[in-house]
Design an enzyme around this catalytic site. Structure first.
Site, PDB file in Angstrom:
ATOM      1  N   ASP A  19       0.877  -1.166   0.000  1.00 47.75           N
ATOM      2  CA  ASP A  19       0.000   0.000   0.000  1.00 47.75           C
ATOM      3  C   ASP A  19       0.912   1.213   0.000  1.00 47.75           C
ATOM      4  O   ASP A  19       1.549   1.520   1.003  1.00 47.75           O
ATOM      5  CB  ASP A  19      -0.893  -0.036   1.260  1.00 47.75           C
ATOM      6  CG  ASP A  19      -1.724   1.240   1.439  1.00 47.75           C
ATOM      7  OD1 ASP A  19      -1.694   2.116   0.551  1.00 47.75           O
ATOM      8  OD2 ASP A  19      -2.409   1.348   2.473  1.00 47.75           O
ATOM      9  N   LYS A  81       2.833  11.192  -3.413  1.00 50.93           N
ATOM     10  CA  LYS A  81       1.788  10.575  -4.245  1.00 50.93           C
ATOM     11  C   LYS A  81       0.968  11.619  -5.002  1.00 50.93           C
ATOM     12  O   LYS A  81       0.483  11.369  -6.097  1.00 50.93           O
ATOM     13  CB  LYS A  81       0.873   9.756  -3.328  1.00 50.93           C
ATOM     14  CG  LYS A  81      -0.053   8.788  -4.035  1.00 50.93           C
ATOM     15  CD  LYS A  81      -0.720   7.896  -2.997  1.00 50.93           C
ATOM     16  CE  LYS A  81      -1.711   6.932  -3.596  1.00 50.93           C
ATOM     17  NZ  LYS A  81      -2.252   6.028  -2.558  1.00 50.93           N
ATOM     18  N   GLU A 182      -7.131   0.431  -4.577  1.00 53.26           N
ATOM     19  CA  GLU A 182      -7.161   0.338  -3.117  1.00 53.26           C
ATOM     20  C   GLU A 182      -8.486  -0.219  -2.576  1.00 53.26           C
ATOM     21  O   GLU A 182      -8.475  -1.116  -1.734  1.00 53.26           O
ATOM     22  CB  GLU A 182      -6.840   1.712  -2.512  1.00 53.26           C
ATOM     23  CG  GLU A 182      -5.363   2.067  -2.701  1.00 53.26           C
ATOM     24  CD  GLU A 182      -5.051   3.550  -2.561  1.00 53.26           C
ATOM     25  OE1 GLU A 182      -5.930   4.315  -2.119  1.00 53.26           O
ATOM     26  OE2 GLU A 182      -3.923   3.943  -2.894  1.00 53.26           O
ATOM     27  N   ASP A 204     -12.841   5.551   2.379  1.00 52.45           N
ATOM     28  CA  ASP A 204     -11.422   5.640   2.734  1.00 52.45           C
ATOM     29  C   ASP A 204     -11.065   7.068   3.122  1.00 52.45           C
ATOM     30  O   ASP A 204     -10.920   7.944   2.269  1.00 52.45           O
ATOM     31  CB  ASP A 204     -10.575   5.163   1.536  1.00 52.45           C
ATOM     32  CG  ASP A 204      -9.071   5.212   1.806  1.00 52.45           C
ATOM     33  OD1 ASP A 204      -8.649   5.765   2.845  1.00 52.45           O
ATOM     34  OD2 ASP A 204      -8.310   4.702   0.965  1.00 52.45           O
TER      35      ASP A 204
END
Ligand code: ADP
Ligand code: MG
Length: 646
Positions: A19, A81, A182, A204
């Protein structure tokens, strides 16, 4: 007694799941059929996604780097990211953090942001590779032999962002088996693939991002039905809200000094984490004006909830939208899955239960659930476990993919939310006589005009022999693979001339931009459609007028009394309508001209047939006749942009 590790040289390397998070990253593996997170050398599971570059050219990653971030903000890259897959001249990147950027000197360099760190250029791919190397090292410590990896990405990640993630994996020396969304990874960790069919929402909430995804599970096959979220919403906002309150308690409300703010934020995060366990916590805060005096205050969960409610409630908008996009009601959901550290907050859990009308699944650690799912997927893909119920994972395109056609219209070849892997093929024809090249412009987005969409790539298919308009047949194939990467092939069918491009766009899109593009498409929906009809109408009108003029030059003798006047009147009216802005009027005038030339076209056809019998090829003439009628014989086809080459 000394324990010696004995390992079977024939044993296969262990596949791993990673992850790669905005705030934290982690790595997991499957042992005896169950997934486990791998600790780093300090026994920590979460590696903060932070990389520090020191003066000697070395790097520090994770917790140690995070501690250096405050003193060396420009030499320490956090939340890399957010920069993945972004171009150098992307204005968004300037707003993300205190970094300096290198100006690109070549088009190749312009494809990626480059941080300027201690005089050296560093790309987001390189920074991410440092994070991945750190995780690989932890895995090697535990496994000795690290196998191929599955790396997770947000479901909304576009082509460039996915490509960048894959590149980072390779740069870190990993064999990247697959990129996995994800939310899909989270569903796998819950074993939902084995339990039941149904619709699931994955909620999330991380440190700085919020993602919501609706997944459909149909006989062991996962499909992403819709995605949404907010790229600037997360636990950091809660920290800021609570820090504001603490600053007020310290008697320095609204303070902006970096050290003071930093201290308040650190205290706030600590209070927030403790409030997850207890209904009230005590905290020592400094007293303004005194060097070492402190005061103890109590913060209750109720107070905290009131502070963060406006933040958490912002997630509801995106949730409702994602449900709408997926075409489902909250009551149709089989389950809701919690992902991300911020879903530990009790208020978030109760809010999620409220908006979806059911208790969410949250018993797997929300920090770990994505990595655990990635490990399961890696294990399945690497075939190290015999599984009869093989999981097939399907995702969807976040935005439509298409081609620019005549007049700048965006022709959607693969519509948004199409399940991937997927492919589609469409045939186009030339617009101009003797055109020897096709300019292809690949675009992404929901708007009707190509100029309002995002440009992904341009290329020219050359080497087509000169042919009359409409005879060349260009077959364009779009293919999106399981990782969400697009390739486009163009083939001219009569000659077999073929060309293929892998689309690696120079810009990445954030979910924020995706959201904006979708909203813009909704806002402009009607105008866009009218504009598109108008542009298409004008292109069509041009063609019809041209063909009629050609016919007048060749076969005027076949016109009956009064017919010429009617045709010319219709032509003038059409020319008039082309200057106007009403698509409906234009369409009616095109039809009127068609009507006026109808009988004449029949006579031209008879003549053509007679000539053909006399030795000429009938198809040529049929084609001319069809044009003069204003009816395109390639009804089902579309005209490709007739730009270059011709
Ligand atoms: P990302 O997906 O962005 O990498 P994470 O899922 O690791 O982020 O979530 C990080 C966030 O979770 C941080 O804001 C952190 O403060 C918050 N968090 C972690 N543990 C807790 C907890 N026990 N209570 C409240 N928030 C928490
Ligand atoms: Mg995450």
């Amino acid at each position: 007694m000394t324990l010696i590790d004995i390992f079977d040289p024939k044993a296969r390397p262990t596949p791993i799941g990673i992850d790669l998070g905005t705030t934290n990253s982690l790595v997991a593996r499957v042992r005896d059929g169950k997934p486990f997170v791998i600790d780093d050398c300090n026994g920590e599971r979460l590696v903060p996604s932070v990389v520090h570059y020191d003066a000697r050219g070395g790097t520090t990653v994770g917790h140690a780097a995070k501690r250096l971030a405050q003193a060396h903000p420009r030499e320490t890259i956090v939340s890399v990211k957010r920069f993945m897959g972004r171009g150098a001249d992307d204005p968004e990147t300037r707003r993300l953090g205190p970094y300096e950027f290198m100006a690109p000197s070549t088009p190749e360099e312009a494809k990626s942001v480059r941080f300027q760190v201690r005089g050296r250029a560093v790309t987001p791919v390189e920074v991410s590779a440092e994070l991945l190397k750190e995780l690989r090292t932890s895995a090697e410590r535990e496994l000795r032999s690290v196998g191929p990896a599955v790396i997770t990405v947000p479901a909304y990640f576009d082509d460039a962002q996915r490509q960048a993630t894959k590149d980072a994996g390779r740069l870190a020396g990993l064999e990247v088996l697959r990129l996995l969304n994800e939310p899909t990874a989270a569903a796998l960790a819950y074993g939902l693939d084995k339990q039941q069919n149904g619709l699931f929402a994955v909620y999330d909430l991380g440190g700085g991002t919020f993602d919501i995804t609706v997944l459909l599970l149909d006989d062991g096959v996962f499909q992403v039905k819709s995605t949404g979220g907010d790229s600037a919403l997360g636990g950091d906002d809660m920290d800021r809200a609570l820090a504001g309150r603490l600053l007020a308690e310290m008697g320095v409300e609204g303070a902006t000094e970096p050290e003071v703010v930093r201290l308040a934020l650190d205290l706030a995060r600590d209070v927030k984490h403790r409030l997850t366990e207890s209904p009230a916590v005590e905290v020592e805060i400094p007293v303004a004006g005194s060097a070492d005096a402190t005061r103890q205050i109590t913060v209750t969960r109720d107070e905290f909830d009131a502070l963060v409610a406006p933040i958490v409630e912002r997630t509801g908008v995106a949730c409702r939208r994602a449900l709408r996009d997926a075409g489902v009601q909250a009551s149709e959901l089989t389950g809701v899955i919690l992902v991300g550290g911020s879903t530990r907050v009790p208020f978030v859990r109760s809010y999620v239960a409220r908006i979806f009308g059911k208790e969410p699944l949250g018993d797997i650690d929300p920090d770990e659930v994505v990595a655990l799912g990635a490990a399961i997927q890696a294990d399945i893909l690497a075939g190290s476990q015999e599984r009869a119920d093989e999981v097939l994972l399907l995702d969807v395109l976040p935005l439509s993919l298409g081609l620019e056609t005549m007049g700048g219209v965006a022709e959607k070849i693969l519509p948004r939310n199409t399940t991937i892997p997927t492919g589609a093929r469409q045939t186009f024809t030339t617009y101009a006589d003797n055109q020897t090249g096709f300019d292809l412009h690949i675009v992404q987005g929901e708007r009707e005009m190509a100029s309002d969409c995002r440009s992904l790539a341009r290329f020219t298919l050359k080497g087509i022999p000169p042919m009359p308009a409409g005879l060349a047949r260009l077959e364009v194939t779009f293919r999106v693979d399981a990782d969400g990467l697009l390739s486009v092939t163009a083939k001219e069918l009569t000659t077999g001339v073929e060309q293929k491009v892998e689309v690696k766009p120079s810009y990445g899109l954030t979910d924020e931009q995706v959201e904006e593009m979708l909203l813009a498409a909704l806002d402009h929906g009607e105008e866009d459609l009218e504009q598109r009809r108008l542009v298409e109408g004008r292109v069509e009108a041009d063609r019809v007028l041209l063909a009629t003029r050609k016919a007048l030059a060749a076969d005027a003798d076949l016109l009956e009394a009064g017919e010429r006047e009617r045709v010319e009147e219709a032509m003038t009216a059409l020319e008039q309508a082309m200057k106007g802005t009403r698509a409906g009027v234009l369409q009616r005038r095109i039809e009127a001209l068609d009507e006026a030339t109808h009988g004449w076209a029949g006579r031209r056809m008879d003549r053509a047939v007679a000539r053909a019998i006399a030795g000429r090829q009938v198809e040529d003439l049929e084609s001319e006749v069809a044009h003069s009628k204003g009816v395109d014989q390639h009804v089902a086809e579309h005209r490709a942009n007739a730009g270059g080459g011709g």
